[in-house]
Design a protein around this motif. Structure first.
Motif, PDB file in Angstrom:
ATOM      1  N   ILE A 140      -5.483  -9.801   0.217  1.00 16.93           N
ATOM      2  CA  ILE A 140      -5.173  -8.587   0.976  1.00 16.93           C
ATOM      3  C   ILE A 140      -4.219  -7.699   0.175  1.00 16.93           C
ATOM      4  CG2 ILE A 140      -4.087  -7.694   3.065  1.00 16.93           C
ATOM      5  CD1 ILE A 140      -4.993 -10.240   4.483  1.00 16.93           C
ATOM      6  N   SER A 141      -3.192  -8.298  -0.415  1.00 16.80           N
ATOM      7  CA  SER A 141      -2.237  -7.511  -1.207  1.00 16.80           C
ATOM      8  C   SER A 141      -2.912  -6.866  -2.403  1.00 16.80           C
ATOM      9  CB  SER A 141      -1.089  -8.428  -1.681  1.00 16.80           C
ATOM     10  OG  SER A 141      -0.394  -8.971  -0.580  1.00 16.80           O
ATOM     11  N   ILE A 142      -3.791  -7.601  -3.079  1.00 15.56           N
ATOM     12  CA  ILE A 142      -4.514  -7.033  -4.223  1.00 15.56           C
ATOM     13  C   ILE A 142      -5.395  -5.874  -3.774  1.00 15.56           C
ATOM     14  CG2 ILE A 142      -6.276  -7.536  -5.967  1.00 15.56           C
ATOM     15  CD1 ILE A 142      -5.157 -10.379  -6.101  1.00 15.56           C
ATOM     16  N   ALA A 143      -6.045  -6.027  -2.624  1.00 16.62           N
ATOM     17  CA  ALA A 143      -6.895  -4.955  -2.104  1.00 16.62           C
ATOM     18  C   ALA A 143      -6.076  -3.699  -1.823  1.00 16.62           C
ATOM     19  CB  ALA A 143      -7.613  -5.419  -0.838  1.00 16.62           C
ATOM     20  N   MET A 144      -4.877  -3.864  -1.276  1.00 17.50           N
ATOM     21  CA  MET A 144      -4.025  -2.711  -0.982  1.00 17.50           C
ATOM     22  C   MET A 144      -3.642  -1.967  -2.263  1.00 17.50           C
ATOM     23  SD  MET A 144      -3.703  -2.639   2.342  1.00 17.50           S
ATOM     24  CE  MET A 144      -5.392  -3.209   2.377  1.00 17.50           C
ATOM     25  N   ILE A 145      -3.390  -2.720  -3.341  1.00 23.33           N
ATOM     26  CA  ILE A 145      -3.029  -2.100  -4.618  1.00 23.33           C
ATOM     27  C   ILE A 145      -4.182  -1.271  -5.168  1.00 23.33           C
ATOM     28  CG2 ILE A 145      -2.424  -2.572  -7.026  1.00 23.33           C
ATOM     29  CD1 ILE A 145      -0.982  -5.090  -6.000  1.00 23.33           C
ATOM     30  N   LEU A 163       0.828  -1.210   0.000  1.00 27.27           N
ATOM     31  CA  LEU A 163       0.000   0.000   0.000  1.00 27.27           C
ATOM     32  C   LEU A 163       0.860   1.257   0.000  1.00 27.27           C
ATOM     33  CD1 LEU A 163      -2.705   1.503   0.316  1.00 27.27           C
ATOM     34  CD2 LEU A 163      -2.528   1.127   2.782  1.00 27.27           C
ATOM     35  N   LEU A 164       1.790   1.346   0.945  1.00 24.80           N
ATOM     36  CA  LEU A 164       2.629   2.547   1.047  1.00 24.80           C
ATOM     37  C   LEU A 164       3.568   2.663  -0.154  1.00 24.80           C
ATOM     38  CD1 LEU A 164       3.553   2.454   4.848  1.00 24.80           C
ATOM     39  CD2 LEU A 164       1.885   3.923   3.722  1.00 24.80           C
ATOM     40  N   LEU A 177      -6.935   1.238 -15.799  1.00 28.03           N
ATOM     41  CA  LEU A 177      -6.916  -0.214 -15.646  1.00 28.03           C
ATOM     42  C   LEU A 177      -5.592  -0.809 -16.105  1.00 28.03           C
ATOM     43  CD1 LEU A 177     -10.502  -1.303 -16.761  1.00 28.03           C
ATOM     44  CD2 LEU A 177      -9.561  -1.245 -14.452  1.00 28.03           C
ATOM     45  N   ARG A 178      -5.015  -0.229 -17.168  1.00 23.40           N
ATOM     46  CA  ARG A 178      -3.724  -0.728 -17.630  1.00 23.40           C
ATOM     47  C   ARG A 178      -2.634  -0.406 -16.608  1.00 23.40           C
ATOM     48  NH1 ARG A 178      -0.530   0.801 -23.283  1.00 23.40           N
ATOM     49  NH2 ARG A 178       1.395  -0.302 -22.743  1.00 23.40           N
ATOM     50  N   ILE A 179      -2.725   0.774 -16.000  1.00 25.69           N
ATOM     51  CA  ILE A 179      -1.765   1.135 -14.946  1.00 25.69           C
ATOM     52  C   ILE A 179      -1.891   0.167 -13.770  1.00 25.69           C
ATOM     53  CG2 ILE A 179      -1.140   2.914 -13.264  1.00 25.69           C
ATOM     54  CD1 ILE A 179      -1.970   4.999 -15.345  1.00 25.69           C
ATOM     55  N   ALA A 180      -3.140  -0.154 -13.419  1.00 22.40           N
ATOM     56  CA  ALA A 180      -3.360  -1.117 -12.333  1.00 22.40           C
ATOM     57  C   ALA A 180      -2.798  -2.487 -12.702  1.00 22.40           C
ATOM     58  CB  ALA A 180      -4.855  -1.219 -12.026  1.00 22.40           C
ATOM     59  N   ARG A 181      -2.948  -2.861 -13.976  1.00 29.43           N
ATOM     60  CA  ARG A 181      -2.407  -4.148 -14.413  1.00 29.43           C
ATOM     61  C   ARG A 181      -0.895  -4.164 -14.321  1.00 29.43           C
ATOM     62  NH1 ARG A 181      -2.927  -5.650 -20.636  1.00 29.43           N
ATOM     63  NH2 ARG A 181      -1.189  -4.149 -20.628  1.00 29.43           N
ATOM     64  N   ALA A 182      -0.266  -3.029 -14.673  1.00 32.00           N
ATOM     65  CA  ALA A 182       1.193  -2.956 -14.589  1.00 32.00           C
ATOM     66  C   ALA A 182       1.665  -3.096 -13.142  1.00 32.00           C
ATOM     67  CB  ALA A 182       1.673  -1.628 -15.176  1.00 32.00           C
ATOM     68  N   VAL A 183       0.920  -2.506 -12.234  1.00 28.61           N
ATOM     69  CA  VAL A 183       1.270  -2.633 -10.813  1.00 28.61           C
ATOM     70  C   VAL A 183       1.082  -4.081 -10.349  1.00 28.61           C
ATOM     71  CG1 VAL A 183       0.717  -1.857  -8.477  1.00 28.61           C
ATOM     72  CG2 VAL A 183       0.674  -0.226 -10.369  1.00 28.61           C
ATOM     73  N   LEU A 184       0.000  -4.708 -10.787  1.00 29.68           N
ATOM     74  CA  LEU A 184      -0.261  -6.096 -10.401  1.00 29.68           C
ATOM     75  C   LEU A 184       0.821  -7.036 -10.932  1.00 29.68           C
ATOM     76  CD1 LEU A 184      -4.123  -6.459 -10.870  1.00 29.68           C
ATOM     77  CD2 LEU A 184      -2.843  -6.652  -8.733  1.00 29.68           C
ATOM     78  N   GLN A 185       1.331  -6.763 -12.131  1.00 31.45           N
ATOM     79  CA  GLN A 185       2.365  -7.620 -12.719  1.00 31.45           C
ATOM     80  C   GLN A 185       3.635  -7.631 -11.882  1.00 31.45           C
ATOM     81  OE1 GLN A 185       2.599  -5.965 -16.674  1.00 31.45           O
ATOM     82  NE2 GLN A 185       1.198  -7.485 -17.532  1.00 31.45           N
ATOM     83  N   VAL A 186       3.836  -6.588 -11.106  1.00 28.59           N
ATOM     84  CA  VAL A 186       4.988  -6.540 -10.203  1.00 28.59           C
ATOM     85  C   VAL A 186       4.634  -7.117  -8.840  1.00 28.59           C
ATOM     86  CG1 VAL A 186       6.562  -5.001  -8.974  1.00 28.59           C
ATOM     87  CG2 VAL A 186       6.029  -4.576 -11.367  1.00 28.59           C
ATOM     88  N   CYS A 187       3.461  -6.763  -8.328  1.00 29.85           N
ATOM     89  CA  CYS A 187       3.099  -7.120  -6.950  1.00 29.85           C
ATOM     90  C   CYS A 187       2.732  -8.589  -6.787  1.00 29.85           C
ATOM     91  CB  CYS A 187       1.944  -6.242  -6.472  1.00 29.85           C
ATOM     92  SG  CYS A 187       2.398  -4.499  -6.284  1.00 29.85           S
ATOM     93  N   PRO A 245      -6.643   4.624  -6.687  1.00 28.18           N
ATOM     94  CA  PRO A 245      -7.610   5.738  -6.698  1.00 28.18           C
ATOM     95  C   PRO A 245      -7.139   6.954  -5.921  1.00 28.18           C
ATOM     96  CG  PRO A 245      -8.736   3.666  -6.300  1.00 28.18           C
ATOM     97  CD  PRO A 245      -7.273   3.385  -6.209  1.00 28.18           C
ATOM     98  N   PHE A 246      -6.401   6.720  -4.830  1.00 28.31           N
ATOM     99  CA  PHE A 246      -5.917   7.857  -4.051  1.00 28.31           C
ATOM    100  C   PHE A 246      -4.871   8.650  -4.822  1.00 28.31           C
ATOM    101  CE2 PHE A 246      -7.606   5.627  -0.281  1.00 28.31           C
ATOM    102  CZ  PHE A 246      -8.266   6.691   0.308  1.00 28.31           C
ATOM    103  N   VAL A 247      -4.030   7.960  -5.600  1.00 24.95           N
ATOM    104  CA  VAL A 247      -3.010   8.659  -6.379  1.00 24.95           C
ATOM    105  C   VAL A 247      -3.652   9.516  -7.457  1.00 24.95           C
ATOM    106  CG1 VAL A 247      -1.089   8.347  -7.979  1.00 24.95           C
ATOM    107  CG2 VAL A 247      -1.231   6.948  -5.916  1.00 24.95           C
ATOM    108  N   PHE A 248      -4.681   8.982  -8.121  1.00 20.93           N
ATOM    109  CA  PHE A 248      -5.343   9.731  -9.180  1.00 20.93           C
ATOM    110  C   PHE A 248      -6.428  10.661  -8.643  1.00 20.93           C
ATOM    111  CE2 PHE A 248      -3.572   6.225 -11.625  1.00 20.93           C
ATOM    112  CZ  PHE A 248      -3.095   6.902 -12.734  1.00 20.93           C
ATOM    113  N   GLY A 249      -6.752  10.491  -7.374  1.00 23.55           N
ATOM    114  CA  GLY A 249      -7.819  11.311  -6.790  1.00 23.55           C
ATOM    115  C   GLY A 249      -7.273  12.424  -5.931  1.00 23.55           C
TER     116      GLY A 249
END
Length: 356
Positions: free
Chosen positions: A280-285, A70-71, A97-107, A290-294
């Motif tokens: 839990i890890s997916i939920a944190m991502i 998360l942090l 969604l693509r940005i989220a996918r890129a983050v998921l590919q690492v996490c 949304p907070f970064v873009f919000g």
């Protein structure tokens, strides 16, 4: 994976590693401070304290990884937002969604690696650490260790086996082997449970076999005082809590508790909480994005850390609360374990939908 995906993943990866390193370092420091007071007890010196703290590093990595995700995501994506890199990426046609996918590919690979650590190195290191510390702090005549068959201890010529640690402070399924000076068996005592009361052990539902020269004499009693120097706090310090056992270890212990008619719900809760670890890890991502873009897209790094920390603490408190409530009120264990992760995923999905 495109260059944009790799760049996003790299920034998030660096953020997660930095946060995880800092958090684990802080916990190691606090652990060592707690051990300073015990340095000097019997054979427990500085080296033993350092070893004890070091052996707990895998467990800290496992426990702190979701918060680090998360942090780290907030820091990595937040730094890109402050440099207007996310704005350029979005303007080039890259969706959230693509940005989220890129983050998921690492996490997700990192989550898999941490889960392997949590199932192998963490339980073994934790167990060895507590056994080493209890042995080093014990009297010279007192030797103790834990195996798959329970807790074993030596008190002079007496050998003790304790199969279970009960949640009300007592011990269950106790076997006492008393030997003479020639190390020949003098008596064998079986007790259903034992409690430490007024400075002495009280055995309950006792069956004792006394070996004599020409016969074996049996005695049965409801309660029997047992004068032993065995420290109950020392035994409890060796026993690893359910939350720190592996999935296989929890499954095996649940089967044993079920067969022996003992309460298995706390171990079931720990089992299902470990099963839901990737969720839990997916939920944190999905909460971080949304907070970064919000509302956090233009704030300072300190504010992001504060918000991320509050979310992580809130999740931990909610997860512990729902689990304990489920145990107290005999609710469905799976539902108690899944409630917090599913709730956070649901909140994350709502926040993501508002951005898309």
């Amino acid at each position: 994976m495109s260059k944009i995906d790799k760049y996003i993943g790299y920034n998030v990866f660096v953020g997660i590693v930095i946060v995880l390193f800092v958090l684990v370092g802080l916990f190691i420091f606090f652990d060592f401070v707690d051990e300073v007071d015990d340095i000097g007890k019997q054979n427990y010196g500085l080296w033993q304290a350092i070893l004890f703290v070091s052996l707990q590093i895998p467990q800290h990595i496992y426990e702190l990884f979701p918060t680090s995700v998360l942090l780290g995501s907030l820091l990595g994506l937040g730094a890109m937002a402050n440099n207007s890199e996310l704005t350029v990426i979005r303007a080039s046609g890259v969706s959230i969604l693509r940005i989220a996918r890129a983050v998921l590919q690492v996490c997700l690979p990192l989550t898999l690696i941490v889960m392997i650590i949590g199932e192998t190195l963490a339980p073994q290191g934790e167990q060895y650490a507590y056994t080493m510390r209890s042995t080093a702090q014990a009297d010279k005549e007192y030797i103790s260790f834990q195996s798959r068959y329970g807790f074993w201890a030596r008190d002079g010529n007496n050998f003790i086996n304790i199969r279970t640690i009960q949640h009300d402070g007592g011990f269950g399924a106790i076997t006492l082997y008393q030997l003479d000076e020639a190390l020949r068996l003098k008596s064998l005592t079986l007790a259903q449970s034992a409690y430490y009361e007024q400075g002495m052990w009280q055995l309950r539902n006792v069956h004792k076999d006394i070996v004599e020269a020409d016969q074996v004499r049996s005695e049965v009693s409801d309660k029997l005082a047992w004068n032993a120097v065995l420290n109950p706090n020392l035994i409890k310090s060796v026993i690893v809590s359910p939350e720190k056992l592996s999935i296989f270890g929890l499954y095996t212990y649940i089967q044993y508790m079920r067969e022996s008619g003992q309460r298995e719900e706390p171990y079931q809760l720990a089992f299902w909480q470990r099963i839901t670890y990737p969720l839990i890890s997916i939920a944190m991502i999905f909460i971080a994005i949304p907070f970064v873009f919000g509302s956090l897209r233009t704030v300072a790094i300190g504010q992001r850390i504060l918000v991320g920390s509050l979310i992580g603490i809130g999740f931990h408190i909610l997860n512990q609360t729902t689990g304990n409530i489920g145990l107290v009120y005999n609710m469905n264990i799976i539902a108690s374990a899944l409630f917090s992760p599913i709730l956070f995923v649901f909140i994350a999905v709502i926040l993501m939908r508002r951005l898309i």
